[in-house]
Design a protein around this motif. Structure first.
Motif, short mmCIF file in Angstrom:
data_model
loop_
_atom_site.label_atom_id
_atom_site.label_comp_id
_atom_site.label_asym_id
_atom_site.label_seq_id
_atom_site.Cartn_x
_atom_site.Cartn_y
_atom_site.Cartn_z
N ASP A 67 -3.98 -0.71 0.91
CA ASP A 67 -3.90 -0.65 2.38
C ASP A 67 -4.25 0.76 2.87
O ASP A 67 -4.97 0.92 3.86
N THR A 112 -7.46 1.88 5.24
CA THR A 112 -7.28 2.58 6.51
C THR A 112 -8.08 3.88 6.55
O THR A 112 -8.70 4.21 7.56
N PRO A 138 -12.44 2.85 6.59
CA PRO A 138 -12.63 1.54 7.22
C PRO A 138 -14.04 0.96 7.02
O PRO A 138 -14.22 -0.25 7.08
#
Length: 224
Positions: free
Chosen positions: A109, A113, A116
């Motif tokens: 994750d 982030t 992207p």
């Protein structure tokens, strides 16, 4: 650690987008450098010991827990051609989607982030392997195998090559695959003390040149 997870990660049906890429085989076929099983084997061996070795080191380092952002920068430095950097990030983005659905983790994750538009595929694969409980050597094996299985599969479609012959090529490369994976894992161990300069930086100028040319083709069967 589950070796079954390695089978899932290395499976050509894992939805990471690799089926749409030939790993340089399409321009090599067009140029007459791949014409049969023997020339396919020569091509794959060369790709394994250059692009495959670089990818193995990056994937093993990510699986070992080294900073994926630093590794992504190292991957950029080892990918001088814009077309291949774009391909690596596109595949990394697809790999990220598949990995987060299969082995969710905070590390995946966080990288998604921070990048992207996609991190380099070997870095994402290594992080996916870590999330799946696999060892750095496992990640190196998976990405090294992918570096040759992609071109072999593409050659079947491009040349109507007998799938048995293409599979035999991969079988003959097994010892080389083991060596390259081990070299990548060994290099990853040195990152802790030597930094990312310890990672392999082998080059294949002809692959770079033809990849950039292939990206400009108006009609092609594969994305790269």
């Amino acid at each position: 650690m589950s070796r079954a997870a390695l089978l899932v990660l290395a499976d050509g049906r894992f939805p990471a987008g690799g089926h749409a890429h030939s790993g340089g085989a399409e321009p090599a076929v067009t140029a007459g450098r791949i014409t049969d099983a023997a020339t396919l084997e020569t091509f794959c061996r060369g790709r394994l010991h250059t692009a495959g070795l670089v990818a193995a080191g990056l994937a093993a380092a990510a699986a070992a827990g080294h900073d994926p952002l630093l590794l992504d920068d190292a991957a950029d430095a080892r990918t001088p051609v814009p077309a291949l950097r774009q391909v690596a990030r596109r595949l990394g983005r697809q790999m990220m989607r598949a990995a987060r659905a299969t082995w969710p983790s905070a590390a995946l994750d966080a990288l998604a982030t921070a990048r992207p538009r996609g991190a380099h595929q070997p870095v994402v694969l290594g992080l996916a392997a870590r999330s799946a409980g696999l060892a750095p050597l496992d990640a190196a094996h998976a990405v090294a195998y992918e570096s040759v299985s992609g071109p072999a599969g593409a050659a079947v479609r491009l040349l109507s090559l007998d799938p048995f012959d293409a599979t035999a090529v991969l079988a003959r490369l097994a010892a080389d695959l083991d060596r390259v994976a081990q070299q990548g894992a060994d290099a990853a161990e040195r990152v802790l003390t030597e930094g990312t300069d310890a990672l392999p930086a082998a080059s294949a100028p002809l692959l770079d040149i033809t990849a950039q040319q292939h990206a400009a083709w108006p009609v092609r069967l594969f994305a790269s």
